[in-house]
Motif scaffolding. Structure first.
Motif, PDB file in Angstrom:
ATOM      1  N   VAL A  17     130.779 -34.048 -25.509  1.00  0.00           N
ATOM      2  CA  VAL A  17     129.803 -34.794 -24.723  1.00  0.00           C
ATOM      3  C   VAL A  17     128.524 -33.973 -24.591  1.00  0.00           C
ATOM      4  N   LEU A  18     127.386 -34.594 -24.861  1.00  0.00           N
ATOM      5  CA  LEU A  18     126.096 -33.944 -24.628  1.00  0.00           C
ATOM      6  C   LEU A  18     125.472 -34.536 -23.364  1.00  0.00           C
ATOM      7  N   ILE A  19     125.203 -33.679 -22.372  1.00  0.00           N
ATOM      8  CA  ILE A  19     124.526 -34.111 -21.145  1.00  0.00           C
ATOM      9  C   ILE A  19     123.072 -33.676 -21.240  1.00  0.00           C
ATOM     10  N   VAL A  20     122.161 -34.614 -21.003  1.00  0.00           N
ATOM     11  CA  VAL A  20     120.725 -34.315 -21.063  1.00  0.00           C
ATOM     12  C   VAL A  20     120.110 -34.640 -19.704  1.00  0.00           C
ATOM     13  N   ASP A  21     119.654 -33.617 -19.008  1.00  0.00           N
ATOM     14  CA  ASP A  21     119.050 -33.815 -17.680  1.00  0.00           C
ATOM     15  C   ASP A  21     118.220 -32.585 -17.358  1.00  0.00           C
ATOM     16  N   ASP A  22     117.058 -32.785 -16.753  1.00  0.00           N
ATOM     17  CA  ASP A  22     116.197 -31.649 -16.415  1.00  0.00           C
ATOM     18  C   ASP A  22     116.469 -31.107 -15.018  1.00  0.00           C
ATOM     19  N   THR A  45     118.191 -29.573 -21.434  1.00  0.00           N
ATOM     20  CA  THR A  45     117.361 -29.816 -20.246  1.00  0.00           C
ATOM     21  C   THR A  45     116.004 -30.442 -20.587  1.00  0.00           C
ATOM     22  N   SER A  46     115.823 -30.848 -21.820  1.00  0.00           N
ATOM     23  CA  SER A  46     114.571 -31.504 -22.220  1.00  0.00           C
ATOM     24  C   SER A  46     114.844 -32.428 -23.398  1.00  0.00           C
ATOM     25  N   GLY A  47     113.887 -33.314 -23.655  1.00  0.00           N
ATOM     26  CA  GLY A  47     114.048 -34.238 -24.764  1.00  0.00           C
ATOM     27  C   GLY A  47     114.112 -33.519 -26.098  1.00  0.00           C
ATOM     28  N   GLU A  48     113.245 -32.530 -26.296  1.00  0.00           N
ATOM     29  CA  GLU A  48     113.235 -31.787 -27.553  1.00  0.00           C
ATOM     30  C   GLU A  48     114.568 -31.057 -27.773  1.00  0.00           C
ATOM     31  N   ALA A  49     115.077 -30.434 -26.715  1.00  0.00           N
ATOM     32  CA  ALA A  49     116.357 -29.732 -26.822  1.00  0.00           C
ATOM     33  C   ALA A  49     117.494 -30.715 -27.092  1.00  0.00           C
ATOM     34  N   ALA A  50     117.403 -31.902 -26.509  1.00  0.00           N
ATOM     35  CA  ALA A  50     118.437 -32.912 -26.716  1.00  0.00           C
ATOM     36  C   ALA A  50     118.516 -33.314 -28.185  1.00  0.00           C
ATOM     37  N   LEU A  51     117.363 -33.524 -28.812  1.00  0.00           N
ATOM     38  CA  LEU A  51     117.348 -33.905 -30.228  1.00  0.00           C
ATOM     39  C   LEU A  51     117.962 -32.804 -31.087  1.00  0.00           C
ATOM     40  N   GLN A  52     117.639 -31.566 -30.762  1.00  0.00           N
ATOM     41  CA  GLN A  52     118.175 -30.443 -31.533  1.00  0.00           C
ATOM     42  C   GLN A  52     119.682 -30.316 -31.355  1.00  0.00           C
ATOM     43  N   ARG A  53     120.142 -30.396 -30.105  1.00  0.00           N
ATOM     44  CA  ARG A  53     121.587 -30.254 -29.844  1.00  0.00           C
ATOM     45  C   ARG A  53     122.369 -31.412 -30.456  1.00  0.00           C
ATOM     46  N   ALA A  54     121.821 -32.613 -30.395  1.00  0.00           N
ATOM     47  CA  ALA A  54     122.514 -33.772 -30.955  1.00  0.00           C
ATOM     48  C   ALA A  54     122.622 -33.668 -32.468  1.00  0.00           C
ATOM     49  N   THR A  55     121.557 -33.223 -33.112  1.00  0.00           N
ATOM     50  CA  THR A  55     121.559 -33.097 -34.566  1.00  0.00           C
ATOM     51  C   THR A  55     122.524 -32.016 -35.026  1.00  0.00           C
ATOM     52  N   GLN A  56     122.549 -30.906 -34.300  1.00  0.00           N
ATOM     53  CA  GLN A  56     123.423 -29.793 -34.685  1.00  0.00           C
ATOM     54  C   GLN A  56     124.874 -30.027 -34.299  1.00  0.00           C
ATOM     55  N   ILE A  62     126.627 -39.342 -25.637  1.00  0.00           N
ATOM     56  CA  ILE A  62     125.509 -38.650 -24.988  1.00  0.00           C
ATOM     57  C   ILE A  62     125.235 -39.288 -23.638  1.00  0.00           C
ATOM     58  N   LEU A  63     125.169 -38.459 -22.589  1.00  0.00           N
ATOM     59  CA  LEU A  63     124.758 -38.901 -21.260  1.00  0.00           C
ATOM     60  C   LEU A  63     123.296 -38.481 -21.120  1.00  0.00           C
ATOM     61  N   LEU A  64     122.389 -39.439 -21.031  1.00  0.00           N
ATOM     62  CA  LEU A  64     120.960 -39.167 -21.181  1.00  0.00           C
ATOM     63  C   LEU A  64     120.168 -39.593 -19.946  1.00  0.00           C
ATOM     64  N   ASP A  65     119.481 -38.639 -19.344  1.00  0.00           N
ATOM     65  CA  ASP A  65     118.598 -38.930 -18.208  1.00  0.00           C
ATOM     66  C   ASP A  65     117.406 -39.738 -18.719  1.00  0.00           C
ATOM     67  N   ASP A  72     110.548 -38.550 -22.567  1.00  0.00           N
ATOM     68  CA  ASP A  72     111.543 -39.170 -21.678  1.00  0.00           C
ATOM     69  C   ASP A  72     112.765 -39.623 -22.463  1.00  0.00           C
ATOM     70  N   GLY A  73     113.775 -40.074 -21.727  1.00  0.00           N
ATOM     71  CA  GLY A  73     115.036 -40.455 -22.350  1.00  0.00           C
ATOM     72  C   GLY A  73     114.912 -41.630 -23.302  1.00  0.00           C
ATOM     73  N   PHE A  74     114.007 -42.553 -23.014  1.00  0.00           N
ATOM     74  CA  PHE A  74     113.843 -43.719 -23.889  1.00  0.00           C
ATOM     75  C   PHE A  74     113.381 -43.282 -25.283  1.00  0.00           C
ATOM     76  N   GLU A  75     112.453 -42.352 -25.334  1.00  0.00           N
ATOM     77  CA  GLU A  75     111.956 -41.857 -26.628  1.00  0.00           C
ATOM     78  C   GLU A  75     113.034 -41.046 -27.346  1.00  0.00           C
ATOM     79  N   VAL A  76     113.791 -40.257 -26.587  1.00  0.00           N
ATOM     80  CA  VAL A  76     114.901 -39.502 -27.188  1.00  0.00           C
ATOM     81  C   VAL A  76     115.885 -40.462 -27.848  1.00  0.00           C
ATOM     82  N   ALA A  77     116.229 -41.527 -27.135  1.00  0.00           N
ATOM     83  CA  ALA A  77     117.181 -42.503 -27.669  1.00  0.00           C
ATOM     84  C   ALA A  77     116.647 -43.159 -28.931  1.00  0.00           C
TER      85      ALA A  77
END
Length: 323
Positions: A17-22, A45-56, A62-65, A72-77
């Motif tokens: 599970v990937l948790i994304v929240d600042d 803890t950020s959108g950029e970090a979320a993309l990196q962690r999800a890809t790797q 994914i639980l996304l703030d 923001d989370g909408f752009e990450v999604a």
């Protein structure tokens, strides 16, 4: 609250599970609850970090703030859903905004569900369980198809992008077409467009076959996934078929040499001497000499008669052969 190294994730015994929240407090509460329930937890803890962690890490869910500073989370999604390697991961939004427009935005950007803040760990676990079960079932189905030689891909109708593929599909597309995701082979995009148009007219889509010597890769349209108003994504099933056994059977049945059997195989396929020469790396004259010996061994005088006799024998030994 230390996330495990990505290269040491235990996927065999727990879902990731990937948790994304600042907000650290939100991360801590969820991390502890999920960890106690047996999940392997990654954090960002950020959108950029979320993309990196999800890809790797390619988490199972994914639980996304929804509201974070910067991306923001909408752009990450949206970015995760646009990338072939992460498009299949279920995203559950976490939001303190309960207005309809925000909830709609969460779903339109690629979320499958949402939970409202303040977060209730039991509710999150229950929602996750539902979506993980569905994702696990789809993954097992795809793996089973691969195991039986049926590779699968998903192509987006709107722009022809290759959104998802099984490992076997990746290997087949590389060998037959020399392409890699998200690039879809041009002939496959053209075929899909034709299939969609045929369906709109109420017809039955034809399959696509790409031949490479005695092997061929067939594509069949399986089903539409997603929003049909925008064309949706299409699940396509691929199967590699080899006629090497057919050539060997003709060689044994008619007492032909390996080269003569290959020539007869391509005659059955309707190829000219020049075509066969190009395929086998021989001159048309050499192909003609092989074919003359085939006529003698089969007791026939024409290509049509030789092809007819060969096809009759092939149908007996290999009913699935497509001439």
């Amino acid at each position: 609250m230390q996330a495990p190294p990505i290269d040491s994730l235990d996927r065999a015994n727990s879902d990731v599970v990937l948790i994304v929240d600042d907000v650290p407090d939100n991360l801590s509460v969820l991390h502890d609850a999920l960890d106690e329930s047996g999940y392997t937890v990654l954090i960002a803890t950020s959108g950029e970090a979320a993309l990196q962690r999800a890809t790797q890490g390619l988490p199972d869910v994914i639980l996304l703030d929804a509201m974070m500073p910067g991306m923001d989370g909408f752009e990450v999604a949206r970015r995760l859903k646009a990338a072939p390697h992460t498009t299949h991961i279920p995203i559950i939004f976490m939001t303190g905004l309960t207005e309809t427009e925000y909830l709609v935005a969460a779903l339109e950007s690629g979320g499958v569900d949402y939970v409202t803040k303040p977060i209730k760990p039991k509710e999150v676990l229950a929602r996750m369980g539902v979506h993980l079960a569905g994702a696990r079932e789809r993954r097992q189905t795809r793996n089973a198809l691969d195991a039986f030689g049926y590779a699968t891909i998903t192509v987006r109708a709107a722009d022809g992008a290759l959104m998802w593929q099984t490992p076997l599909a990746r290997d087949l597309l590389e060998r037959y077409c020399g392409t890699h995701a998200p690039q879809t082979p041009p002939e496959l995009r053209t075929w899909l467009q034709g299939c969609v148009q045929t369906l709109e007219r109420g017809g039955e889509p034809a399959k696509l076959s790409l031949e490479r010597g005695p092997k061929r890769l067939t594509f069949r349209l399986h089903q539409q996934i997603g929003d049909s108003d925008t064309g949706g994504d299409w699940l396509i099933v691929m199967r590699e078929v080899s006629d090497t056994a057919v050539i060997e059977a003709m060689s044994l049945s008619f007492k032909l040499t390996a080269k003569e059997a290959e020539v007869l195989y391509w005659v059955v396929k309707g190829k000219t001497n020049k075509d066969i020469g190009d395929i086998l790396g021989s001159s048309p004259m050499t192909v003609k000499k092989h074919l003359e010996r085939v006529f003698v061994k089969l007791g026939v005088e024409t290509r049509t008669a030789a092809a007819g006799m060969a096809m009759s024998r092939i149908r007996q030994l290999h009913p699935q052969f497509e001439g």
